[in-house]
Every structure is written in structure tokens, then in C-alpha cells.
Design a protein around this motif. Structure first.
Motif, PDB file in Angstrom:
ATOM      1  N   ALA A  13       0.659  -1.212   0.112  1.00  0.00           N
ATOM      2  CA  ALA A  13      -0.117   0.081  -0.029  1.00  0.00           C
ATOM      3  C   ALA A  13       0.865   1.196  -0.130  1.00  0.00           C
ATOM      4  CB  ALA A  13      -0.940  -0.035   1.224  1.00  0.00           C
ATOM      5  N   LYS A  16       2.075   1.823  -3.281  1.00  0.00           N
ATOM      6  CA  LYS A  16       1.175   2.065  -4.290  1.00  0.00           C
ATOM      7  C   LYS A  16       1.247   0.864  -5.353  1.00  0.00           C
ATOM      8  CE  LYS A  16      -1.229   6.006  -3.590  1.00  0.00           C
ATOM      9  NZ  LYS A  16      -1.123   5.692  -1.931  1.00  0.00           N
ATOM     10  N   LEU A  17       1.073  -0.506  -4.611  1.00  0.00           N
ATOM     11  CA  LEU A  17       1.114  -1.475  -5.727  1.00  0.00           C
ATOM     12  C   LEU A  17       0.118  -2.649  -4.841  1.00  0.00           C
ATOM     13  CD1 LEU A  17       4.941  -2.305  -5.448  1.00  0.00           C
ATOM     14  CD2 LEU A  17       3.726  -1.908  -7.569  1.00  0.00           C
ATOM     15  N   THR A  18      -0.302  -3.439  -6.003  1.00  0.00           N
ATOM     16  CA  THR A  18      -1.174  -4.621  -5.353  1.00  0.00           C
ATOM     17  C   THR A  18      -0.471  -5.769  -5.493  1.00  0.00           C
ATOM     18  OG1 THR A  18      -3.050  -3.278  -6.490  1.00  0.00           O
ATOM     19  CG2 THR A  18      -3.518  -5.271  -5.670  1.00  0.00           C
ATOM     20  N   ASN A  79       2.708  13.024 -24.184  1.00  0.00           N
ATOM     21  CA  ASN A  79       3.322  11.554 -23.517  1.00  0.00           C
ATOM     22  C   ASN A  79       2.035  11.346 -22.621  1.00  0.00           C
ATOM     23  OD1 ASN A  79       5.750  10.477 -24.280  1.00  0.00           O
ATOM     24  ND2 ASN A  79       6.670  12.456 -23.697  1.00  0.00           N
ATOM     25  N   ALA A  80       1.067  12.134 -22.376  1.00  0.00           N
ATOM     26  CA  ALA A  80      -0.053  11.836 -21.562  1.00  0.00           C
ATOM     27  C   ALA A  80      -1.024  10.938 -21.798  1.00  0.00           C
ATOM     28  CB  ALA A  80      -1.000  13.031 -20.950  1.00  0.00           C
ATOM     29  N   PRO A  81      -1.394   9.724 -21.177  1.00  0.00           N
ATOM     30  CA  PRO A  81      -2.182   8.672 -21.736  1.00  0.00           C
ATOM     31  C   PRO A  81      -3.755   9.292 -22.056  1.00  0.00           C
ATOM     32  CG  PRO A  81      -1.099   7.983 -19.572  1.00  0.00           C
ATOM     33  CD  PRO A  81      -0.736   9.499 -19.905  1.00  0.00           C
ATOM     34  N   LYS A  82      -3.863  10.379 -21.043  1.00  0.00           N
ATOM     35  CA  LYS A  82      -5.328  10.876 -21.183  1.00  0.00           C
ATOM     36  C   LYS A  82      -5.352  12.481 -20.892  1.00  0.00           C
ATOM     37  CE  LYS A  82      -8.242   7.216 -20.529  1.00  0.00           C
ATOM     38  NZ  LYS A  82      -8.890   6.177 -19.863  1.00  0.00           N
ATOM     39  N   PHE A  88      -3.824  17.245 -17.841  1.00  0.00           N
ATOM     40  CA  PHE A  88      -3.646  15.706 -17.593  1.00  0.00           C
ATOM     41  C   PHE A  88      -5.173  15.358 -16.905  1.00  0.00           C
ATOM     42  CE2 PHE A  88       0.949  16.944 -16.819  1.00  0.00           C
ATOM     43  CZ  PHE A  88       1.356  16.006 -17.803  1.00  0.00           C
ATOM     44  N   VAL A  90      -7.727  12.890 -15.139  1.00  0.00           N
ATOM     45  CA  VAL A  90      -7.843  11.742 -14.173  1.00  0.00           C
ATOM     46  C   VAL A  90      -9.233  11.611 -13.877  1.00  0.00           C
ATOM     47  CG1 VAL A  90      -5.387  12.228 -13.045  1.00  0.00           C
ATOM     48  CG2 VAL A  90      -7.485  13.515 -12.110  1.00  0.00           C
ATOM     49  N   PRO A  91      -9.538  10.250 -13.108  1.00  0.00           N
ATOM     50  CA  PRO A  91     -10.754   9.897 -12.778  1.00  0.00           C
ATOM     51  C   PRO A  91     -11.437  11.081 -11.899  1.00  0.00           C
ATOM     52  CG  PRO A  91      -9.383   8.056 -12.622  1.00  0.00           C
ATOM     53  CD  PRO A  91      -8.421   9.205 -12.864  1.00  0.00           C
ATOM     54  N   LYS A  92     -12.453  11.154 -11.613  1.00  0.00           N
ATOM     55  CA  LYS A  92     -13.439  12.163 -10.795  1.00  0.00           C
ATOM     56  C   LYS A  92     -12.712  11.850  -9.415  1.00  0.00           C
ATOM     57  CE  LYS A  92     -17.619  14.294 -10.810  1.00  0.00           C
ATOM     58  NZ  LYS A  92     -19.043  14.070 -11.308  1.00  0.00           N
ATOM     59  N   THR A  93     -12.148  12.850  -8.494  1.00  0.00           N
ATOM     60  CA  THR A  93     -11.672  12.367  -7.264  1.00  0.00           C
ATOM     61  C   THR A  93     -12.597  13.242  -6.229  1.00  0.00           C
ATOM     62  OG1 THR A  93     -10.150  14.402  -7.367  1.00  0.00           O
ATOM     63  CG2 THR A  93      -9.286  11.993  -7.619  1.00  0.00           C
TER      64      THR A  93
ATOM     65  N   VAL B 329      -0.371   9.016 -15.191  1.00  0.00           N
ATOM     66  CA  VAL B 329      -1.279  10.071 -15.483  1.00  0.00           C
ATOM     67  C   VAL B 329      -0.435  10.812 -16.331  1.00  0.00           C
ATOM     68  CG1 VAL B 329      -2.021  12.142 -14.288  1.00  0.00           C
ATOM     69  CG2 VAL B 329      -2.306  10.286 -13.188  1.00  0.00           C
ATOM     70  N   LYS B 330       0.750  11.105 -16.228  1.00  0.00           N
ATOM     71  CA  LYS B 330       1.622  11.958 -17.113  1.00  0.00           C
ATOM     72  C   LYS B 330       2.217  11.451 -18.127  1.00  0.00           C
ATOM     73  CE  LYS B 330       4.360  13.092 -13.494  1.00  0.00           C
ATOM     74  NZ  LYS B 330       3.614  12.175 -12.287  1.00  0.00           N
ATOM     75  N   TYR B 331       2.740  10.167 -18.232  1.00  0.00           N
ATOM     76  CA  TYR B 331       3.209   9.582 -19.472  1.00  0.00           C
ATOM     77  C   TYR B 331       3.534   7.911 -19.053  1.00  0.00           C
ATOM     78  CZ  TYR B 331       6.828  10.898 -15.546  1.00  0.00           C
ATOM     79  OH  TYR B 331       7.310  11.312 -14.698  1.00  0.00           O
ATOM     80  N   GLY B 332       3.571   7.479 -20.153  1.00  0.00           N
ATOM     81  CA  GLY B 332       3.719   5.868 -20.184  1.00  0.00           C
ATOM     82  C   GLY B 332       2.488   5.089 -20.307  1.00  0.00           C
ATOM     83  N   HIS B 334      -0.923   3.175 -18.976  1.00  0.00           N
ATOM     84  CA  HIS B 334      -1.952   3.522 -18.127  1.00  0.00           C
ATOM     85  C   HIS B 334      -2.916   2.239 -18.275  1.00  0.00           C
ATOM     86  CE1 HIS B 334      -5.239   6.305 -16.784  1.00  0.00           C
ATOM     87  NE2 HIS B 334      -5.981   5.359 -17.732  1.00  0.00           N
ATOM     88  N   LEU B 341      -8.999   7.231  -8.588  1.00  0.00           N
ATOM     89  CA  LEU B 341      -7.497   7.687  -8.755  1.00  0.00           C
ATOM     90  C   LEU B 341      -6.494   6.662  -8.230  1.00  0.00           C
ATOM     91  CD1 LEU B 341      -5.720  10.016 -10.139  1.00  0.00           C
ATOM     92  CD2 LEU B 341      -5.817  11.402  -7.967  1.00  0.00           C
ATOM     93  N   LYS B 346      -2.429   2.224  -8.740  1.00  0.00           N
ATOM     94  CA  LYS B 346      -2.104   0.822  -8.109  1.00  0.00           C
ATOM     95  C   LYS B 346      -2.059   0.012  -9.265  1.00  0.00           C
ATOM     96  CE  LYS B 346      -3.182   0.486  -3.028  1.00  0.00           C
ATOM     97  NZ  LYS B 346      -4.196  -0.271  -2.302  1.00  0.00           N
ATOM     98  N   ARG B 349       0.750   0.950 -11.721  1.00  0.00           N
ATOM     99  CA  ARG B 349       1.962   0.345 -11.213  1.00  0.00           C
ATOM    100  C   ARG B 349       2.242  -1.121 -11.238  1.00  0.00           C
ATOM    101  NH1 ARG B 349       4.942   4.225  -8.533  1.00  0.00           N
ATOM    102  NH2 ARG B 349       5.381   3.102  -6.804  1.00  0.00           N
ATOM    103  N   SER B 350       1.101  -1.762 -10.953  1.00  0.00           N
ATOM    104  CA  SER B 350       1.065  -3.227 -10.724  1.00  0.00           C
ATOM    105  C   SER B 350       1.395  -4.023 -11.949  1.00  0.00           C
ATOM    106  CB  SER B 350      -0.126  -3.971 -10.070  1.00  0.00           C
ATOM    107  OG  SER B 350      -0.361  -3.300  -8.532  1.00  0.00           O
TER     108      SER B 350
END
Lengths: 95, 510
Positions: A13, A16-18, A79-82, A88, A90-93, B329-332, B334, B341, B346, B349-350
Motif C-alpha cells: 500500500a 502503491k502496488l497491489t 506523452n499523457a495517456p489521457k 492531464f 484523471v478520474p473524478k476524485t 497520469v503524465k506519461y507511459g 496507463h 484515482l 495501483k 504500477r502493478s
């Protein structure tokens, strides 16, 4: 060291990995062995030794607060995926 | 054309200046060899064919205009490890998480190389995020050792080392956090130098462990390494740890003279765990230095066994912090399977990081976590201080320290992946150099009974590059450079009339 599956969950955790249920036991064993080995450091007496994070004397380097880079938002976003509206995405937080 | 690629970088540079060949000739010859050999060795993640031709034309113009008269490597094709940012050219760190990343700027070392007229011909394979000692953790598949394709090339800069050995490139850049230049150089039978921490700007080097990382060079001799290092060294305002006060003139150290040089061999570097063949080669090398007038003696370095545990704590701790920037989010890469979020982070990265990288980030998170910080991280920093102190004391008596680069020659593919701890332990002679920020070079000094190259490490004091370069150059004058057996045999076959059996040519196995 005794690394339990709970410790694995906690460290995962933090990083930030599962770690899947199936992997947990193996990861715990691996980390346990490695940390056991790392603990051999305790064989060296370090009383009164100052911790050293940098070898050469480093100090803060200051400069005038002037913008030197150009506006390259478009390039950066390539380079941003979205992306959305030049940002940039990101999902709604916040609901 | 094959004869061109086996020459040294400096020789090619000289021929280009003398108009004996063009930059295009050199680039063409090099690309031809890459096409022929790289399917077998897989040194490259990206080969820059079109770009190299374009660079060749541009550099030729600058040479013809006399702009690059002071640049001995102008026009010489070279390669860059794939963790060094190249503008508009994929820079992956051999990771799925950066599989499509195209930097929008050049690393400082790349700017310097381009200014000096280098032709970048490709980006080389490596262990994912430079974490590993075999180049097997690459997301894009392993690199094979040109000396024996059943063996690893070492790592993490295995692609650069193998490319130089296989004559797919004249020289190359690597990065060294715990031996990642010196150990693959040793396994592949080439020369690799890691300078003093702070010599080369890390701006644009994708960070693994910032207090240990340094960029350095690979070549088939120390002269090529030294000249290339001179190009990339120097203060950079964009890296606040780069030093401003030193002058970096390495080429003047290329002299054959070790008379009176005081060389110390740590007894602990010749003890348990060292392969007998390696030990013999090192002692033979020491004899060569002695015969050339150096004063060589053995001494106690102390605390050698504590370097690896201290290193893994420091490196993993810094890695866990440095690699938090990869968040989808910024590169690479996804992850598409994410809601919210936290899940983006997670899952990305995983799915994006490989096992070794995850393992090190978790070790890092653990040793920095509350309750363990003092017992692990702080302890490791104290051990680091003691190790540095040991070196400083040794350098009161000696100009350089000599020893093996690695305890064994190249292991076979797959051997190290199953046992990470064993792999970590193979870094025993290299990691302490990074902990203490010292310069060190690995140069070939013989072969073991299996025919695999052995490397000797020469360690210098802070900013003592010139002493180790001088010693390496002197040693080189007494030994012959050996090309990988299969490649040397190939050259002979080209020339022989065909009726001659090659005695050293190994049987190809599929």
C-alpha cells in the motif's frame, strides 16, 4: 525478521502496488530472506557514527527565481495517456 | 566494411578527419553489423537507422566546415543506455511502464555528445530501471553475452557492454548505481569507467538511486572511454550535485607509466567466494604492475561484508521515492481497468512494473516506514559512513586500489533470476565504490577455464580518475585485446581462402 502477509499488504500500500493473494506468501518469504540478510549490518558497531547520505559536502544551490523554460504544454501533454482541455486527465476524485 | 567496425573509436575519428572515410561510411558499416549480429545478441531496444543517416550528413558538414577540429570522436557511431533521455526518441528504461515514452528534451550528456558531433545509432537494453545484474529483467527480453550466448552479459548496462564487445558500436554510455557499468564490462571483456559522483550531470538520467547514480562510458580500450568521458563531464546548473571546481582532462592521463604508483589490494577482496581463475588473473595483473615499477601490496580494508546490505537499503529507499512518479497520469503505460484515482495508480504500477522493481520498491518502503527507519535506513547510512572512512584511510597509503570486478565470470541465463539474494551478493566488490562516490574502471585481464572474460577493477580516490586511467592504459600496453571468439572467427573466415578449418570457432547450437 518475520515478514507476515499483513506486512506485505502494508508495504504494498505504501508503494502503491497491489499484491495478489497468490503472490503474498512468496513475496513475504522473499522479503524476509532479504531483510534477514540486510540485518547482518547489525554486526558492525556504529555507535557515535554520523549517518552519511551524501559523500561529498553538498549544500543547497540557490538561483534567482526566473522562468527559463519555454511554454511547452502541448509537447508535455503528448506523452499523457489521457488529457482534457490542456490538462492531464484523471478520474473524478471529488463527488 | 567489417574491418572498420573492429577499430577503436579514436581511430575511426581520426580516419574521418583525415578524409580516409566519411561519416556515412562509418554509420553504414556499423548498421550493417547491427543488422547481422543483433538478432542474436539483442543489445538494442531501439536502432536509429534513419536518424543516424541524418545525423551523419549533418556532422559531416560540420566536420568539413572545420567546426569539429577539437572533437576527436566527431562522426563516430555510438549507443546510449535506454534510461538516458533522448529528445523525440523512445526512452523506456526497459520497462512496460515507459514502453512508449518519448522525452521532450535531451539529457545534458546527450546535448554534450551532439555538440561534439557524436552519431547516436541506438538505445541499448538494460535491466528494468537499472535494477539487476544480468539484463534479464528487461521487459523487452534479455541480451546475450557475445562471448557465449548461453550466458548473461551482466547488468544493468548489459546492452551497452555487449554492443561494444560485439562491435555493434564503437563506444557507449551506461549508468552505474552499484556496478552497472563495471560488472557488465567485466563479463563482456570490455572497458567501462564510472567517474566520481558529481562528475557527470544526471539531468535527464531517469533516476534509480540519486545519491549513487553516475553516468559513465564503455569502450574496447581505456583511451576511447577516457575521451568519451571528457566529452560528457562537467558542471551543469540543472544538476545541483554536479561539481563545479574540478577540471576534467582525462586524455592527458593516457601515458604508459606506473613507476612508483602505490597500489593496494584489499585482502578481503581475495577471500572466500572468489572464483580461483579470477583470483589468479588478478594476481597476475598485480605482477604486471609490479614489473612496470608500481609498488603493490595487500592490506586490510575492513567492513567489506557490510557494503552489500547497506547498499540495498540506500538504493531501495531512494528508488521507492524516485519511482513514485510513475503513476499512469503524465506519461507511459496507463491501466484501463481502473476506477478512481487510487486504482489508476495501483493498477498502472502493478501491471507496468516487473517483479524485481516491485521487490525493491517494497524493500524501500519498508526500510523507510515508521518503526523501521532507524534500524534499517539510518543504520545503513552509518555503515555507509564507515565504508567511506575505510576508503579514505586506504587512500592515505595508496594511489589506487586493485581487485576483481566480480567474484565470478558471467553466469548462465536464468541462473540469477531464481535467487535475488545470490544476485545481490555478486555486487560485493562494486557497490562500496558507489556508497563512497569513488571513481573506478573495469578492464579485461584474462579469461577463465570456460573461456569467459575476467575483469579487474581499479578504484581511485575522489576525482582520482587520472590515476586509474593511467594505470589502466599502462596495463593495456602489456596485454592484447581479445575479441569474442565467434566474432574473431567470423573475421578470419571472411579473409581465409576457405580450405582452412577454424580451430577456435565454436559450434553454433540452436
Amino acid at each position: 525478521m518475520r515478514i507476515t502477509e499483513d506486512t506485505v499488504k502494508y508495504v504494498a500500500a505504501l508503494a502503491k502496488l497491489t499484491v495478489s493473494e497468490e503472490e503474498q506468501q512468496k513475496v513475504a518469504t522473499d522479503l524476509d530472506r532479504i531483510l534477514d540478510y540486510i540485518e547482518t549490518m547489525n554486526g558492525l558497531d556504529t555507535d557515535g557514527v554520523e549517518p552519511m547520505s551524501h559523500v561529498l559536502p553538498v549544500k543547497n544551490v540557490f538561483r534567482e527565481d526566473i522562468v527559463t523554460n519555454q511554454d511547452n504544454r502541448e509537447q508535455l501533454l503528448k506523452n499523457a495517456p489521457k488529457q482534457k482541455d490542456g490538462c492531464f486527465a484523471v478520474p473524478k476524485t471529488v463527488e | 566494411m567489417k574491418d572498420l567496425v573492429k577499430m577503436s573509436a579514436l581511430e575511426i575519428g581520426r580516419m574521418i578527419k583525415a578524409k580516409e572515410i566519411t561519416v556515412l561510411d562509418a554509420v553504414k558499416a556499423q548498421l550493417e553489423v547491427i543488422k547481422q549480429r543483433d538478432p542474436e545478441y539483442h543489445c538494442f531496444i531501439t536502432v536509429l537507422e534513419e536518424e543516424a543517416y541524418a545525423q551523419a550528413a549533418e556532422v559531416q558538414k560540420r566536420i568539413d566546415a572545420g567546426e569539429l577540429d577539437d572533437s576527436p570522436l566527431a562522426g563516430v557511431p555510438m549507443a546510449v543506455k535506454d534510461n538516458i533521455c533522448t529528445k523525440g526518441v523512445k526512452t523506456t528504461c526497459a520497462s512496460k511502464i515507459l514502453y512508449n515514452f518519448e522525452p521532450i528534451y535531451d539529457a545534458t550528456v546527450i546535448e554534450k555528445l551532439k555538440k561534439a558531433g557524436a552519431v547516436i545509432i541506438g538505445k541499448t537494453n538494460m535491466d528494468e530501471f537499472a535494477m539487476g545484474s544480468t539484463t534479464e529483467t528487461s521487459h523487452f527480453g534479455e541480451t546475450k553475452n557475445p562471448w557465449d550466448t548461453s550466458c548473461v552479459p551482466g547488468g544493468s548496462s548489459g546492452g551497452s557492454a555487449a554492443a561494444v564487445a560485439a562491435e555493434e558500436v564503437f563506444y557507449a554510455l551506461g549508468s552505474d548505481t552499484g556496478g552497472s557499468i563495471r560488472q557488465p564490462a567485466s563479463y563482456c571483456g570490455v572497458t567501462g569507467i564510472k567517474p566520481t559522483y558529481g562528475t557527470v550531470s544526471r539531468y535527464g538520467l531517469i533516476a534509480y538511486a540519486s545519491s549513487l547514480d553516475q553516468i559513465g562510458t564503455f569502450g574496447r580500450n581505456i583511451s576511447d572511454c577516457a575521451v568519451a568521458l571528457e566529452v560528457i563531464s562537467g558542471h551543469d546548473a540543472k544538476d545541483s550535485t554536479s561539481v563545479s571546481t574540478e577540471s576534467f582532462q582525462y586524455t592527458k592521463a593516457l601515458v604508459d607509466d606506473v613507476k612508483g604508483l602505490r597500489i593496494g589490494i584489499p585482502k578481503d577482496y581475495l577471500g572466500a567466494g572468489l572464483e580461483e581463475d579470477v583470483k589468479e588473473s588478478i594476481l597476475k595483473a598485480a605482477e604486471i604492475f609490479r614489473s612496470k615499477g608500481a609498488i603493490v601490496e595487500e592490506f586490510e580494508l575492513h567492513s567489506v561484508d557490510y557494503a552489500v546490505p547497506s547498499y540495498y537499503v540506500v538504493a531501495c529507499a531512494e528508488a521507492s521515492s524516485n519511482l513514485s512518479r510513475f503513476d499512469g497520469v503524465k506519461y507511459g503505460y496507463h491501466s484501463e481497468k481502473a476506477e478512481g484515482l487510487q486504482e489508476v495508480y495501483k493498477n498502472t504500477r502493478s501491471e507496468g512494473f516487473g517483479n524485481e522493481v516491485k521487490r525493491r520498491m517494497m524493500i524501500g518502503a519498508f526500510v523507510l516506514s515508521s518503526g523501521y527507519y532507524d534500524a534499517f535506513y539510518n543504520k545503513a547510512l552509518k555503515v555507509r559512513a564507515i565504508i567511506n572512512d575505510g576508503f579514505q584511510k586506504a587512500f592515505e597509503k595508496y594511489d589506487i586500489i586493485l581487485g576483481p570486478t566480480a567474484p565470478e565470470t558471467a553466469p548462465t541465463l536464468g541462473e540469477s533470476l531464481s535467487d535475488p539474494l545470490k544476485m545481490y551478493l555478486s555486487d560485493i566488490y562494486t557497490v562500496s565504490v558507489n556508497l563512497a562516490g569513488l571513481p573506478a574502471v573495469s578492464i579485461p585481464c584474462g579469461r577463465d577455464s570456460k573461456g569467459l572474460p575476467i575483469g579487474m577493477q581499479l578504484i581511485g580516490k575522489h576525482f582520482g580518475e587520472n590515476e586509474i586511467i593511467r594505470a589502466a592504459y599502462s596495463f593495456e600496453q602489456s596485454v592484447e585485446y581479445e575479441r569474442p571468439t565467434a566474432i574473431a572467427a567470423e573475421g578470419k573466415e571472411d579473409k581465409s581462402s576457405g580450405n582452412q578449418e577454424e580451430k577456435s570457432s565454436p559450434k553454433k547450437e540452436d
